[in-house]
Design a protein around this motif. Structure first.
Motif, PDB file in Angstrom:
ATOM      1  N   GLU A 151       8.092 -11.455   6.530  1.00 51.51           N
ATOM      2  CA  GLU A 151       9.074 -11.209   5.476  1.00 51.51           C
ATOM      3  C   GLU A 151       9.104  -9.703   5.163  1.00 51.51           C
ATOM      4  O   GLU A 151       8.129  -9.000   5.418  1.00 51.51           O
ATOM      5  N   ILE A 152      10.218  -9.296   4.620  1.00 49.61           N
ATOM      6  CA  ILE A 152      10.338  -7.895   4.175  1.00 49.61           C
ATOM      7  C   ILE A 152       9.694  -7.787   2.794  1.00 49.61           C
ATOM      8  O   ILE A 152      10.073  -8.515   1.866  1.00 49.61           O
ATOM      9  N   ASP A 153       8.725  -6.917   2.655  1.00 50.20           N
ATOM     10  CA  ASP A 153       8.003  -6.769   1.383  1.00 50.20           C
ATOM     11  C   ASP A 153       8.793  -5.831   0.457  1.00 50.20           C
ATOM     12  O   ASP A 153       8.551  -4.628   0.382  1.00 50.20           O
ATOM     13  N   PHE A 154       9.739  -6.439  -0.250  1.00 46.20           N
ATOM     14  CA  PHE A 154      10.583  -5.625  -1.143  1.00 46.20           C
ATOM     15  C   PHE A 154       9.797  -5.082  -2.341  1.00 46.20           C
ATOM     16  O   PHE A 154      10.143  -4.046  -2.893  1.00 46.20           O
ATOM     17  N   THR A 155       8.766  -5.805  -2.733  1.00 45.33           N
ATOM     18  CA  THR A 155       7.925  -5.301  -3.843  1.00 45.33           C
ATOM     19  C   THR A 155       7.266  -3.985  -3.450  1.00 45.33           C
ATOM     20  O   THR A 155       7.257  -3.022  -4.219  1.00 45.33           O
TER      21      THR A 155
ATOM     22  N   GLN B 231       7.968  -0.226  -5.006  1.00 39.84           N
ATOM     23  CA  GLN B 231       6.919   0.669  -5.506  1.00 39.84           C
ATOM     24  C   GLN B 231       7.012   2.053  -4.868  1.00 39.84           C
ATOM     25  O   GLN B 231       6.848   3.074  -5.546  1.00 39.84           O
ATOM     26  N   ILE B 232       7.285   2.047  -3.555  1.00 39.50           N
ATOM     27  CA  ILE B 232       7.399   3.331  -2.849  1.00 39.50           C
ATOM     28  C   ILE B 232       8.592   4.116  -3.378  1.00 39.50           C
ATOM     29  O   ILE B 232       8.505   5.330  -3.629  1.00 39.50           O
ATOM     30  N   LEU B 233       9.721   3.421  -3.570  1.00 35.20           N
ATOM     31  CA  LEU B 233      10.928   4.109  -4.074  1.00 35.20           C
ATOM     32  C   LEU B 233      10.733   4.586  -5.509  1.00 35.20           C
ATOM     33  O   LEU B 233      11.259   5.634  -5.904  1.00 35.20           O
ATOM     34  N   SER B 234       9.986   3.826  -6.316  1.00 34.08           N
ATOM     35  CA  SER B 234       9.696   4.260  -7.694  1.00 34.08           C
ATOM     36  C   SER B 234       8.860   5.535  -7.677  1.00 34.08           C
ATOM     37  O   SER B 234       9.078   6.458  -8.468  1.00 34.08           O
ATOM     38  N   LEU B 235       7.866   5.548  -6.764  1.00 37.47           N
ATOM     39  CA  LEU B 235       7.056   6.763  -6.611  1.00 37.47           C
ATOM     40  C   LEU B 235       7.924   7.944  -6.183  1.00 37.47           C
ATOM     41  O   LEU B 235       7.769   9.054  -6.708  1.00 37.47           O
ATOM     42  N   LEU B 236       8.853   7.678  -5.274  1.00 40.46           N
ATOM     43  CA  LEU B 236       9.753   8.738  -4.801  1.00 40.46           C
ATOM     44  C   LEU B 236      10.620   9.272  -5.943  1.00 40.46           C
ATOM     45  O   LEU B 236      10.772  10.493  -6.092  1.00 40.46           O
ATOM     46  N   ALA B 237      11.152   8.362  -6.753  1.00 35.80           N
ATOM     47  CA  ALA B 237      11.977   8.788  -7.892  1.00 35.80           C
ATOM     48  C   ALA B 237      11.165   9.624  -8.865  1.00 35.80           C
ATOM     49  O   ALA B 237      11.641  10.640  -9.395  1.00 35.80           O
ATOM     50  N   GLY B 238       9.919   9.200  -9.110  1.00 36.04           N
ATOM     51  CA  GLY B 238       9.053   9.964 -10.002  1.00 36.04           C
ATOM     52  C   GLY B 238       8.780  11.370  -9.493  1.00 36.04           C
ATOM     53  O   GLY B 238       8.778  12.337 -10.263  1.00 36.04           O
ATOM     54  N   LEU B 239       8.553  11.473  -8.184  1.00 40.34           N
ATOM     55  CA  LEU B 239       8.315  12.796  -7.595  1.00 40.34           C
ATOM     56  C   LEU B 239       9.519  13.706  -7.765  1.00 40.34           C
ATOM     57  O   LEU B 239       9.389  14.898  -8.080  1.00 40.34           O
ATOM     58  N   TYR B 240      10.716  13.148  -7.551  1.00 40.65           N
ATOM     59  CA  TYR B 240      11.926  13.959  -7.692  1.00 40.65           C
ATOM     60  C   TYR B 240      12.155  14.397  -9.143  1.00 40.65           C
ATOM     61  O   TYR B 240      12.620  15.506  -9.410  1.00 40.65           O
TER      62      TYR B 240
ATOM     63  N   GLU C 240       8.375   0.511   6.493  1.00 34.25           N
ATOM     64  CA  GLU C 240       8.065  -0.790   5.908  1.00 34.25           C
ATOM     65  C   GLU C 240       9.240  -1.742   6.060  1.00 34.25           C
ATOM     66  O   GLU C 240       9.076  -2.919   6.432  1.00 34.25           O
ATOM     67  N   LEU C 241      10.428  -1.272   5.804  1.00 30.83           N
ATOM     68  CA  LEU C 241      11.626  -2.091   5.926  1.00 30.83           C
ATOM     69  C   LEU C 241      11.886  -2.466   7.377  1.00 30.83           C
ATOM     70  O   LEU C 241      12.189  -3.631   7.712  1.00 30.83           O
ATOM     71  N   PHE C 242      11.748  -1.497   8.279  1.00 30.42           N
ATOM     72  CA  PHE C 242      12.031  -1.737   9.699  1.00 30.42           C
ATOM     73  C   PHE C 242      11.041  -2.735  10.310  1.00 30.42           C
ATOM     74  O   PHE C 242      11.446  -3.666  11.022  1.00 30.42           O
TER      75      PHE C 242
ATOM     76  N   ILE D  12       8.008   6.276   4.863  1.00 26.86           N
ATOM     77  CA  ILE D  12       7.113   5.116   4.728  1.00 26.86           C
ATOM     78  C   ILE D  12       7.908   3.880   4.325  1.00 26.86           C
ATOM     79  O   ILE D  12       7.688   2.773   4.836  1.00 26.86           O
ATOM     80  N   ALA D  13       8.849   4.076   3.377  1.00 29.95           N
ATOM     81  CA  ALA D  13       9.684   2.953   2.944  1.00 29.95           C
ATOM     82  C   ALA D  13      10.539   2.426   4.092  1.00 29.95           C
ATOM     83  O   ALA D  13      10.707   1.205   4.262  1.00 29.95           O
TER      84      ALA D  13
END
Length: 623
Positions: free
Chosen positions: A97-101, A105-114, A81-83, A77-78
């Protein structure tokens, strides 16, 4: 062998001697498990008491795997979104624009899952380590208790190294498999199911292409698993043989050197080691083929998915993030399949090891005690009534009859193989009679507990046994709760106190495992002191003074006369000059009592005893 058993052999009982069956030949195992399913179910039965913990392990493994599996999808998904942001900006879409926010958020969720996945993985490993160690603990307890219940003929018929290999190597293999493979198997199965669901949600077409590799993989590795099972079983069997050889050569290294048999011992070691190497090489090679074969099939599938996936992305049938996630899932999908195949291979060798352990647990035990009589402290009357016994089909002792009264000293003499040690083994009930009965104070010894029976006897053998510990502990082994005064008095009676006090640490001197930091004669004095401390009503002496010097022998004989005073004593005599004062001399030949009487009456009879007695002195004159 436990200290209790060893004490039975030295202080309260004797070894079976050369007459035992098998003569040390180890039991050869089959090349593969005879009953895989039965053995596997029996092994699983040891996990039943911890089923609740296993359920917790299973739940933790599922949650850990689910959170881990969700990672590639969220990462996709991230990436999408970037592409899409970058593509829109590149193509000149107004305000793109690239929505880095959003990506953050997606990467933070991913880190939490790991992180959560790692925590559940820690929980599953922690719980499973406890399950594995407790299960192996129970298995070792059962094996140790079994060794206590096995008859002496089991130890006579197998090398110590072979038994130790089952108790150590085979059980350790079971423990490591439970520790590492069970959680890996659960994780692999959950991973396969979870990834399959995620793949279907992304693209059924790509999932079908990916699954084509699965039956090909199973078809390829199935014959390999069957072949490797045999080699892993051979590996465990040869390892047991190698341990047996090393143990025998180590304990008998002085004899090996004395007879110049080093080259023979090394050659035998090399032969067994070569067989172990060959079996291990084949087992590892065959099992090692599984990984590259599954990887090869998986790579073919990976290439096909990449090509078809690329076409679908160009047709906008699937997002670039999803195809990236699907390719990640494809790589992850082959890993648990390969891992499961490897675990199946490990299970084969583990079941082979478990079968060896269960064969030990299934060995025929001593006949259970039928405690009809409670024996407190025997008076010392011993009667052999029509006793028959044989180690095999042929009877060694036939229709033996013998009456020994309280306080009598009975000397047992005869040529090698006459049955002298066998008679003692029967008296101690190390072997069961084929016929007849042995009475202690008029009570059948088979109808009293072995513990009561063997506490009635004190035994001192030619072959000394001392365990790793202090001299004080070795002497105190003869009596539970012995005081310091009793230990010292027993040592004085055995004339051991004097040499003990010359040692740097005295009674606190620690004997090593072979007890070779004191002389053979000193070891014999300690075993005599142990028997003195036990204070049994009946004594058994197997030429107990044969390993000491002449002066010490005289002192010990004096101590033994005091010890035997008022006690029934059985003396296995090799030097007939030492038993002239015996109340009764029993002459044995080929398992039969052929003469009985005092020294003088037997000499006057001019029979076998006279011939045996005169031959010893004739030999001395020739020398």
């Amino acid at each position: 062998m436990s200290e209790k058993q060893a004490n039975t052999r030295q202080t309260h009982g004797g070894h079976g001697g050369p007459g035992g069956p098998g003569g040390g030949n180890m039991m050869m195992m089959g090349e593969k498990p005879k009953a895989f399913k039965v053995t596997f179910r029996r092994l699983l039965a040891y996990l039943k008491p911890r089923r609740n913990t296993l359920i917790a392990v299973f739940v933790a493994a599922i949650l850990s795997t689910i959170f881990m599996i969700a990672g590639p999808k969220i990462m996709g998904i991230a990436i999408t979104e970037l592409f899409e942001g970058a593509y829109a900006k590149f193509t000149g879409v107004p305000g793109a624009e690239i929505d880095f926010t959003r990506i953050g958020q997606i990467l933070s969720l991913l880190a939490g899952l790991y992180v959560i996945s790692s925590l559940f993985n820690y929980v599953q490993q922690y719980l499973m380590s406890g399950v594995a160690q407790k299960t192996v603990y129970d298995l070792r307890e059962d094996v140790n208790k079994k060794l206590e219940r096995l008859p002496l003929k089991y130890y006579d018929g197998r090398s110590n190294g072979e038994t130790l290999s089952r108790v150590t190597n085979d059980i350790d293999l079971i423990g490591s498999t439970l520790q590492q493979s069970v959680t890996s198997f659960i994780t692999s199965i959950v991973t396969i199911v979870g990834i399959l669901i995620m793949m279907l949600s992304i693209s059924p077409l790509l999932t079908v292409i990916s699954l084509v590799s699965l039956p090909l993989t199973i078809f390829a590795i199935r014959p390999i698993l069957k072949r490797s099972q045999q080699y892993f079983s051979d590996q465990q069997r040869h390892l047991g043989r190698l341990n047996g050889h090393v143990e025998e050569m180590y304990t008998g290294h002085a004899v090996v050197k004395a007879f110049g048999r080093e080259e023979t011992a090394v050659r035998e070691f090399d032969d067994v080691n070569e067989e172990l190497y060959d079996a291990g090489r084949k087992a590892q090679f065959i099992s090692g083929i599984i990984m590259p074969m599954t990887m090869f099939i998986g790579n073919i599938s990976y290439v096909l998915i990449s090509v078809v996936g690329g076409i679908l992305v160009t047709q906008r049938s699937i997002s670039i993030g999803d195809i990236q996630a699907f390719i990640t899932y494809t790589r992850q999908f082959t890993q648990p399949i390969t891992q499961t195949a490897n675990i199946a291979n490990i299970v084969q060798s583990t079941v082979a090891a478990a079968e060896r352990v269960f064969e030990l647990l299934d060995e025929e035990e001593e006949v259970k005690d039928v405690t009809t009589y409670q024996l407190e402290r025997a008076e010392g009357n011993v009667t052999f009534r029509h006793v028959d016994f044989g180690y095999g089909d042929d009877l060694l002792i036939q229709d033996m009859n013998l009456d020994v009264l309280t306080g009598q000293t009975v000397a047992i003499v005869g040529p090698t193989g006459a049955g002298k040690t066998t008679l003692i083994n029967l008296l101690m009930r190390f072997y069961e009679l084929n016929g007849g009965e042995i009475l202690i104070d008029g009570k059948d010894s088979r109808k009293m507990s072995r513990q009561d029976l063997r506490h009635t006897f004190g035994m001192v053998l030619q072959d000394t046994w001392l365990f790793n510990g202090t001299i004080r502990d070795n002497i105190a082994y003869g009596k539970t709760g012995a005081t310091e005064t009793e230990i010292v008095n027993a040592a004085k009676t055995a004339h051991a106190d004097a040499f003990i006090r010359t040692l740097p640490d005295g009674y606190d001197t620690v004997l090593n495992e072979e007890a070779n930091n004191i002389s053979q004669g000193q070891k014999q004095l300690l075993t005599i002191a142990r028997a003195v401390l036990a204070n049994p009503p009946i004594m058994i002496l197997d030429e107990a003074t044969s390993s000491v010097d002449t002066r010490t022998e005289i002192l010990i004989q004096q101590a033994m006369k005091r010890l035997m005073n008022g006690r029934t004593s059985f003396v296995i005599a090799h030097r007939l000059s030492t038993i002239k004062d015996a109340d009764l001399i029993v002459v044995m030949d080929q398992g039969r009592v052929i003469e009985q009487g005092t020294h003088e009456s037997l000499l006057e009879a001019g029979g076998f005893y006279e011939e045996l007695y005169n031959s010893q002195f004739a030999e001395k004159e020739v020398v």
